[in-house]
Every structure is written in structure tokens, then in C-alpha cells.
Design a protein around this motif. Structure first.
Motif, PDB file in Angstrom:
ATOM      1  N   PHE A  30       0.840  -1.190   0.000  1.00 16.45           N
ATOM      2  CA  PHE A  30       0.000   0.000   0.000  1.00 16.45           C
ATOM      3  C   PHE A  30       0.877   1.242   0.000  1.00 16.45           C
ATOM      4  O   PHE A  30       1.816   1.351   0.785  1.00 16.45           O
ATOM      5  N   VAL A  31       0.556   2.156  -0.908  1.00 12.47           N
ATOM      6  CA  VAL A  31       1.291   3.416  -1.047  1.00 12.47           C
ATOM      7  C   VAL A  31       0.260   4.524  -1.188  1.00 12.47           C
ATOM      8  O   VAL A  31      -0.678   4.396  -1.983  1.00 12.47           O
ATOM      9  N   THR A  32       0.421   5.609  -0.441  1.00 13.94           N
ATOM     10  CA  THR A  32      -0.462   6.760  -0.614  1.00 13.94           C
ATOM     11  C   THR A  32       0.246   7.803  -1.472  1.00 13.94           C
ATOM     12  O   THR A  32       1.460   7.969  -1.392  1.00 13.94           O
ATOM     13  N   CYS A  33      -0.551   8.476  -2.302  1.00 17.33           N
ATOM     14  CA  CYS A  33      -0.034   9.508  -3.212  1.00 17.33           C
ATOM     15  C   CYS A  33      -0.874  10.772  -3.061  1.00 17.33           C
ATOM     16  O   CYS A  33      -2.060  10.701  -2.717  1.00 17.33           O
ATOM     17  N   PRO A  34      -0.289  11.930  -3.374  1.00 13.75           N
ATOM     18  CA  PRO A  34      -1.011  13.184  -3.184  1.00 13.75           C
ATOM     19  C   PRO A  34      -2.162  13.396  -4.163  1.00 13.75           C
ATOM     20  O   PRO A  34      -3.094  14.140  -3.865  1.00 13.75           O
ATOM     21  N   ASN A  35      -2.090  12.733  -5.332  1.00 14.59           N
ATOM     22  CA  ASN A  35      -3.154  12.908  -6.322  1.00 14.59           C
ATOM     23  C   ASN A  35      -3.127  11.751  -7.326  1.00 14.59           C
ATOM     24  O   ASN A  35      -2.206  10.920  -7.310  1.00 14.59           O
ATOM     25  N   GLU A  36      -4.144  11.738  -8.192  1.00 10.85           N
ATOM     26  CA  GLU A  36      -4.284  10.644  -9.152  1.00 10.85           C
ATOM     27  C   GLU A  36      -3.176  10.640 -10.195  1.00 10.85           C
ATOM     28  O   GLU A  36      -2.719   9.580 -10.617  1.00 10.85           O
ATOM     29  N   LYS A  37      -2.712  11.809 -10.599  1.00 14.19           N
ATOM     30  CA  LYS A  37      -1.657  11.893 -11.609  1.00 14.19           C
ATOM     31  C   LYS A  37      -0.387  11.195 -11.119  1.00 14.19           C
ATOM     32  O   LYS A  37       0.195  10.361 -11.828  1.00 14.19           O
ATOM     33  N   VAL A  38       0.042  11.506  -9.910  1.00 17.75           N
ATOM     34  CA  VAL A  38       1.239  10.885  -9.335  1.00 17.75           C
ATOM     35  C   VAL A  38       1.022   9.382  -9.175  1.00 17.75           C
ATOM     36  O   VAL A  38       1.888   8.570  -9.516  1.00 17.75           O
ATOM     37  N   ALA A  39      -0.146   8.990  -8.666  1.00 19.51           N
ATOM     38  CA  ALA A  39      -0.442   7.574  -8.451  1.00 19.51           C
ATOM     39  C   ALA A  39      -0.397   6.800  -9.769  1.00 19.51           C
ATOM     40  O   ALA A  39       0.177   5.707  -9.838  1.00 19.51           O
ATOM     41  N   LYS A  40      -0.989   7.353 -10.828  1.00 20.19           N
ATOM     42  CA  LYS A  40      -0.974   6.675 -12.129  1.00 20.19           C
ATOM     43  C   LYS A  40       0.438   6.543 -12.680  1.00 20.19           C
ATOM     44  O   LYS A  40       0.796   5.506 -13.249  1.00 20.19           O
ATOM     45  N   GLU A  41       1.247   7.586 -12.517  1.00 19.56           N
ATOM     46  CA  GLU A  41       2.633   7.530 -13.005  1.00 19.56           C
ATOM     47  C   GLU A  41       3.420   6.433 -12.286  1.00 19.56           C
ATOM     48  O   GLU A  41       4.125   5.645 -12.918  1.00 19.56           O
ATOM     49  N   ILE A  42       3.288   6.378 -10.980  1.00 24.30           N
ATOM     50  CA  ILE A  42       4.006   5.355 -10.211  1.00 24.30           C
ATOM     51  C   ILE A  42       3.455   3.971 -10.532  1.00 24.30           C
ATOM     52  O   ILE A  42       4.217   3.018 -10.736  1.00 24.30           O
ATOM     53  N   ALA A  43       2.130   3.848 -10.610  1.00 23.83           N
ATOM     54  CA  ALA A  43       1.505   2.554 -10.904  1.00 23.83           C
ATOM     55  C   ALA A  43       1.987   2.012 -12.246  1.00 23.83           C
ATOM     56  O   ALA A  43       2.380   0.841 -12.365  1.00 23.83           O
ATOM     57  N   ARG A  44       1.942   2.848 -13.268  1.00 24.05           N
ATOM     58  CA  ARG A  44       2.368   2.411 -14.591  1.00 24.05           C
ATOM     59  C   ARG A  44       3.839   1.985 -14.574  1.00 24.05           C
ATOM     60  O   ARG A  44       4.219   0.970 -15.145  1.00 24.05           O
ATOM     61  N   ALA A  45       4.672   2.747 -13.890  1.00 25.68           N
ATOM     62  CA  ALA A  45       6.107   2.442 -13.842  1.00 25.68           C
ATOM     63  C   ALA A  45       6.379   1.104 -13.141  1.00 25.68           C
ATOM     64  O   ALA A  45       7.189   0.313 -13.625  1.00 25.68           O
ATOM     65  N   VAL A  46       5.715   0.837 -12.012  1.00 25.96           N
ATOM     66  CA  VAL A  46       6.001  -0.420 -11.303  1.00 25.96           C
ATOM     67  C   VAL A  46       5.513  -1.627 -12.090  1.00 25.96           C
ATOM     68  O   VAL A  46       6.131  -2.689 -12.039  1.00 25.96           O
ATOM     69  N   VAL A  47       4.426  -1.467 -12.847  1.00 21.81           N
ATOM     70  CA  VAL A  47       3.960  -2.577 -13.688  1.00 21.81           C
ATOM     71  C   VAL A  47       4.907  -2.757 -14.879  1.00 21.81           C
ATOM     72  O   VAL A  47       5.283  -3.886 -15.214  1.00 21.81           O
ATOM     73  N   GLU A  48       5.319  -1.657 -15.509  1.00 18.10           N
ATOM     74  CA  GLU A  48       6.253  -1.753 -16.638  1.00 18.10           C
ATOM     75  C   GLU A  48       7.573  -2.385 -16.220  1.00 18.10           C
ATOM     76  O   GLU A  48       8.166  -3.155 -16.974  1.00 18.10           O
TER      77      GLU A  48
END
Length: 180
Positions: free
Chosen positions: A71-89
Motif C-alpha cells: 500500500f502506497v499513498t499519493c497526493p493525487n491521481e496523476k502521481v499515483a498513475k505515473e508510479i503505478a504504470r512504472a512499477v507494472v512496466e
């Protein structure tokens, strides 16, 4: 039900034996957990994760705890999507769910704070949690990024197999693939 002091009753040999057999089924779950206690204490004392248990009796082949939900908290959806995409890639995770609009209340630098955040639920192999944590810390905008992981003891065997399969190449090599 009261958990106060129970009366002590002295019984003859036959009655004592009968009562011990009657209580035995109730004690089996407790006894089976006690057998796991030394292993759990040893792993806690050493600071290393517990050794894998044999596969479950269901024959699924899943080793409890070999997959984790981080579980990771992010300040907004943009940051969360960037991190999510990167960890899956990077194959540090098989899947990331974004849970929007959570409210976090916490103490930071002596002051009580309240913020709206996005929660990332990341499914990965437990062996990849250190690399996942390191990557998140390197790209996360917070001074102290929240990264916590819990081992998955049970679940849908095909899904758990898929999580391991998707992240297998990185866990075999022991290093993260280079970023593109």
C-alpha cells in the motif's frame, strides 16, 4: 460469558481422562498454531521473512505469504498513475489498483494534518517488496513515502499464480530491468 476465576474441581482418574478427550478437539486449533510459533518468533528475531511453508493441502501449489499486497499513498491521481504504470512496466508489480479520495489524518512535524490522497494497492511477489520500496522512494514526491506490505496467506489460486508469473522474470534475476 465471564472470564473470571474458574472453580477448581478435582476428579478421579477416569473422569479426568474423559474430560481430557472431550477438550482435545477444542485445543487442536490452538496446538497447531503453537507449533508455528517458534518459526514465527525465529523469523521476527532474525528480521528476515519467514521461510516458505509447504504448499497448501488444496494442491494449488501456492506458498502462503509468497505474494504481498503493498500500500502506497499519493497526493493525487496523476502521481499515483505515473508510479503505478512504472512499477507494472518494470515488473515490480503484476497489478496496481488506485483507490481515489481517501482521507488521511496523521501527525507531521508536530502538527495534526488532514489530506485527501489516492491509495495504491499493489500486488507483487513478497521477494520484490524491497526493490518496489526502493523504486517508490526514488520517484515519490513525499519526503517520507508510505510503503507498507502485507503477505497474502490465501486467495484465488489462479490469480496468485498469475501475480507470480507476471513478476517472475525480475525475481529470478534479482535486479530490476533497466528503464526505457
Amino acid at each position: 460469558m465471564s472470564w473470571g476465576r474458574a472453580p477448581v474441581v478435582l476428579l478421579g482418574g477416569g473422569a479426568t481422562l474423559l474430560l481430557s478427550f472431550l477438550w482435545m478437539p477444542a485445543l487442536l486449533p490452538v496446538a497447531s498454531r503453537l507449533l508455528l510459533l517458534p518459526r514465527a518468533l525465529l523469523s521476527m528475531a532474525s528480521g528476515s521473512p519467514p521461510l516458505p511453508s509447504p504448499a497448501s493441502a488444496s494442491g494449488s501449489g501456492y506458498v502462503p505469504g509468497s505474494v504481498s499486497a503493498a500500500f502506497v499513498t499519493c497526493p493525487n491521481e496523476k502521481v499515483a498513475k505515473e508510479i503505478a504504470r512504472a512499477v507494472v512496466e518494470k515488473r515490480l508489480a503484476a497489478c496496481v489498483n488506485l483507490i481515489p479520495q481517501i482521507t488521511s489524518i496523521y501527525e507531521w512535524k508536530g502538527k495534526i494534518e488532514e489530506d485527501s490522497e489516492v491509495l495504491m494497492m499493489i500486488k507483487t511477489q513478497s521477494s520484490l517488496v524491497p526493490a518496489l520500496t526502493e523504486f517508490v522512494r526514488s520517484v515519490h514526491p513525499y519526503e517520507v513515502a508510505e510503503v507498507i506490505a502485507l503477505p497474502v496467506e490465501q486467495g484465488n489460486p489462479p490469480y496468485l499464480h498469475w501475480v507470480r508469473q507476471v513478476t517472475e522474470s525480475i525475481s529470478d534475476s534479482g535486479t530490476a530491468p533497466s528503464s526505457a
